[in-house]
Design a protein around this motif. Structure first.
Motif, PDB file in Angstrom:
ATOM      1  N   SER A  10      37.754 -12.272  -0.356  1.00 58.64           N
ATOM      2  CA  SER A  10      37.824 -13.081  -0.739  1.00 58.64           C
ATOM      3  C   SER A  10      38.653 -13.715  -0.291  1.00 58.64           C
ATOM      4  O   SER A  10      39.602 -13.082  -0.083  1.00 58.64           O
ATOM      5  CB  SER A  10      37.157 -13.067  -2.406  1.00 58.64           C
ATOM      6  OG  SER A  10      38.008 -11.720  -2.733  1.00 58.64           O
ATOM      7  N   TYR A  12      41.998 -16.519  -2.635  1.00 59.28           N
ATOM      8  CA  TYR A  12      41.890 -17.868  -3.810  1.00 59.28           C
ATOM      9  C   TYR A  12      43.195 -18.213  -3.255  1.00 59.28           C
ATOM     10  O   TYR A  12      44.773 -17.929  -2.831  1.00 59.28           O
ATOM     11  CB  TYR A  12      42.011 -16.894  -5.207  1.00 59.28           C
ATOM     12  CG  TYR A  12      43.337 -16.415  -5.173  1.00 59.28           C
ATOM     13  CD1 TYR A  12      44.293 -16.624  -5.856  1.00 59.28           C
ATOM     14  CD2 TYR A  12      43.000 -14.771  -4.986  1.00 59.28           C
ATOM     15  CE1 TYR A  12      45.175 -15.645  -5.736  1.00 59.28           C
ATOM     16  CE2 TYR A  12      44.175 -13.330  -5.074  1.00 59.28           C
ATOM     17  CZ  TYR A  12      45.467 -13.935  -5.985  1.00 59.28           C
ATOM     18  OH  TYR A  12      46.456 -13.289  -5.623  1.00 59.28           O
ATOM     19  N   LEU A  37      29.429 -19.500  -0.199  1.00 56.26           N
ATOM     20  CA  LEU A  37      30.539 -19.673  -0.956  1.00 56.26           C
ATOM     21  C   LEU A  37      30.107 -19.168  -1.685  1.00 56.26           C
ATOM     22  O   LEU A  37      29.446 -20.426  -2.373  1.00 56.26           O
ATOM     23  CB  LEU A  37      31.051 -20.582  -0.003  1.00 56.26           C
ATOM     24  CG  LEU A  37      32.074 -20.794   1.346  1.00 56.26           C
ATOM     25  CD1 LEU A  37      32.368 -21.625   1.855  1.00 56.26           C
ATOM     26  CD2 LEU A  37      32.254 -19.435   2.510  1.00 56.26           C
ATOM     27  N   SER A  39      31.935 -20.622  -5.214  1.00 56.69           N
ATOM     28  CA  SER A  39      33.634 -20.958  -5.706  1.00 56.69           C
ATOM     29  C   SER A  39      33.581 -20.877  -6.930  1.00 56.69           C
ATOM     30  O   SER A  39      32.989 -21.571  -7.874  1.00 56.69           O
ATOM     31  CB  SER A  39      33.319 -22.865  -5.579  1.00 56.69           C
ATOM     32  OG  SER A  39      34.823 -23.210  -6.079  1.00 56.69           O
ATOM     33  N   ALA A  41      36.048 -22.462 -10.360  1.00 52.64           N
ATOM     34  CA  ALA A  41      36.973 -22.968 -10.309  1.00 52.64           C
ATOM     35  C   ALA A  41      37.466 -23.091 -12.245  1.00 52.64           C
ATOM     36  O   ALA A  41      37.177 -22.424 -12.685  1.00 52.64           O
ATOM     37  CB  ALA A  41      36.892 -24.456 -10.341  1.00 52.64           C
ATOM     38  N   GLY A  57      36.370 -27.499  -6.434  1.00 51.92           N
ATOM     39  CA  GLY A  57      35.440 -26.809  -5.741  1.00 51.92           C
ATOM     40  C   GLY A  57      35.524 -26.415  -4.159  1.00 51.92           C
ATOM     41  O   GLY A  57      36.150 -26.611  -3.621  1.00 51.92           O
ATOM     42  N   VAL A  58      34.323 -26.327  -3.113  1.00 51.47           N
ATOM     43  CA  VAL A  58      35.116 -26.293  -1.583  1.00 51.47           C
ATOM     44  C   VAL A  58      34.276 -27.646  -1.264  1.00 51.47           C
ATOM     45  O   VAL A  58      34.247 -28.856  -1.426  1.00 51.47           O
ATOM     46  CB  VAL A  58      33.510 -25.687  -1.518  1.00 51.47           C
ATOM     47  CG1 VAL A  58      33.202 -25.430   0.428  1.00 51.47           C
ATOM     48  CG2 VAL A  58      33.243 -24.054  -2.002  1.00 51.47           C
ATOM     49  N   VAL A  61      35.470 -26.586   5.011  1.00 56.10           N
ATOM     50  CA  VAL A  61      35.617 -25.650   5.197  1.00 56.10           C
ATOM     51  C   VAL A  61      35.347 -25.807   7.500  1.00 56.10           C
ATOM     52  O   VAL A  61      34.896 -26.423   8.429  1.00 56.10           O
ATOM     53  CB  VAL A  61      34.110 -25.016   5.042  1.00 56.10           C
ATOM     54  CG1 VAL A  61      33.560 -23.589   5.577  1.00 56.10           C
ATOM     55  CG2 VAL A  61      33.485 -25.276   3.676  1.00 56.10           C
ATOM     56  N   SER A  74      32.340 -28.493   7.685  1.00 54.87           N
ATOM     57  CA  SER A  74      32.088 -29.559   6.156  1.00 54.87           C
ATOM     58  C   SER A  74      31.319 -30.361   7.027  1.00 54.87           C
ATOM     59  O   SER A  74      30.488 -30.688   5.561  1.00 54.87           O
ATOM     60  CB  SER A  74      33.744 -30.145   6.639  1.00 54.87           C
ATOM     61  OG  SER A  74      34.619 -29.585   6.733  1.00 54.87           O
ATOM     62  N   TYR A  80      23.239 -26.775  -2.472  1.00 52.41           N
ATOM     63  CA  TYR A  80      24.723 -26.848  -3.154  1.00 52.41           C
ATOM     64  C   TYR A  80      23.801 -26.086  -5.146  1.00 52.41           C
ATOM     65  O   TYR A  80      22.439 -26.632  -5.511  1.00 52.41           O
ATOM     66  CB  TYR A  80      25.062 -28.041  -3.294  1.00 52.41           C
ATOM     67  CG  TYR A  80      26.735 -28.056  -4.980  1.00 52.41           C
ATOM     68  CD1 TYR A  80      27.540 -27.892  -4.392  1.00 52.41           C
ATOM     69  CD2 TYR A  80      25.866 -28.307  -5.707  1.00 52.41           C
ATOM     70  CE1 TYR A  80      28.243 -27.260  -5.257  1.00 52.41           C
ATOM     71  CE2 TYR A  80      27.318 -28.379  -6.875  1.00 52.41           C
ATOM     72  CZ  TYR A  80      28.420 -27.897  -6.321  1.00 52.41           C
ATOM     73  OH  TYR A  80      29.822 -27.933  -7.265  1.00 52.41           O
TER      74      TYR A  80
END
Length: 338
Positions: A10, A12, A37, A39, A41, A57-58, A61, A74, A80
């Protein structure tokens, strides 16, 4: 990371550095690999220039270290899903907590694992003192007791300039931090009305990793209370009748002191109207100080459960330092009423 669902690691970001890179070995296999992944928030922005365009959020990538160097993922076909399985199962409810199989964790063998649900049972302490959870050994997450949410906890550590405190100039986050190398918040209030005599359920969702064996429910008896207020900075609003009989709102700056239930103000440890310095427990007089400060506050507050003092010159006699913005700082001692 791959089809065996191996946890890789992980990372951040921060408010200033929204994008970040996870650096570490990734176990890939020949053929198709599935990347998952999670995420977390802290919320959406509600202030600032064009804040409605900020993303949470994501986003982009990319995978580094393959034969082609960098590969942008991406535009891959991403699925999701909102929320965690523990949330959908309502694991925080006493009625639902047994719907899954929990693994017993030894206090000795416990590791600081991320994104884990924990539960335990406890009996309510006797007495009527305020109760608090000591979460100093934990990282970041949420707490529920008997299905009621205590709220979020996040034991970040102050690393700013804890030796001096001055708000002059541009405000910065590390300005006037206290308790360096200690948690910025360690104690989390637990209402006694939420507890039953025995078998109270506590559920913790830990995001960063912590030591649950050191979580403690403790009694908190406050002996010192403090308050600050600047003149001309109203803290309350009252309605008054002027000479013409018209009702007008009058704003007043006041210091408000209140002891815990069953206690009363027994003494004033510090009081200064002027330019006092320091924080609660370490107040000091500044260059400007009204000599009547202590006597006035003592007369207004000692023996009472709570009191309010107006932060004005007329309360403390002559202006101790004209043309200087003054404040009133007070530290009082609360003791059980006899």
């Amino acid at each position: 990371m791959n089809q065996s669902k191996l946890f890789t690691g992980s990372a951040y970001g921060t408010r200033k550095k929204m994008a970040f890179t996870f650096t570490g070995p990734v176990d890939l296999q020949a053929g198709t690999n599935t990347i998952s992944l999670l995420s977390v928030a802290m919320g959406l922005p509600n202030i600032g220039v064009h804040f409605e365009n900020w993303n949470v959020g994501v986003g982009q990538v990319a995978l580094y270290g393959l034969d082609r160097g960098k590969r942008d993922l991406s535009r891959q076909m991403w699925s999701y899903k909102v929320g965690l399985k523990g949330e959908s199962l309502n694991l925080v409810s006493p009625d639902k907590v047994s719907s899954v199989e929990w693994t017993k964790v030894s206090a000795v063998a416990q590791t600081r694992q991320q994104m884990r649900w924990y539960k335990a049972y406890f009996d309510a302490p006797g007495g009527d003192e305020p109760l608090a959870l000591d979460m100093g050994s934990m990282g970041k997450g949420q707490i529920w007791i008997n299905g009621q949410t205590i709220g979020r906890y996040w034991t970040v550590y102050a690393q700013g300039n804890c030796s001096t405190c001055a708000y002059a100039g541009t405000y910065r986050t590390p300005t006037c931090e206290a308790g360096c190398s200690k948690p910025t918040q360690q104690w989390y209030h637990v209402p006694r009305s939420w507890l039953q005599p025995t078998r109270n359920l506590i559920v913790v969702l830990e995001e960063l990793g912590g030591d649950t064996s050191r979580i403690a429910l403790v009694k908190r008896t406050t002996t010192s209370i403090c308050a600050n207020a600047f003149e001309h900075h109203p803290s309350v609003a009252n309605y008054k009748i002027d000479a013409t009989g018209t009702q007008k709102m009058a704003h007043e700056a006041r210091v408000h002191l209140r002891c815990a239930m069953g206690q009363a103000i027994s003494a004033i440890k510090f009081a200064s109207f002027g330019t006092p310095m320091g924080t609660c427990g370490s107040f000091k007089q500044g260059r400007c100080h009204a000599e009547s400060s202590h006597a006035i506050v003592e007369k207004m507050c000692v023996g009472k459960k709570s009191c309010r003092i107006e932060v004005t010159n007329r309360y403390f006699g002559a202006d101790p330092c004209p043309n200087v913005l003054k404040k009133l700082s007070v530290e009082a001692i609360c003791l059980p009423q006899q």
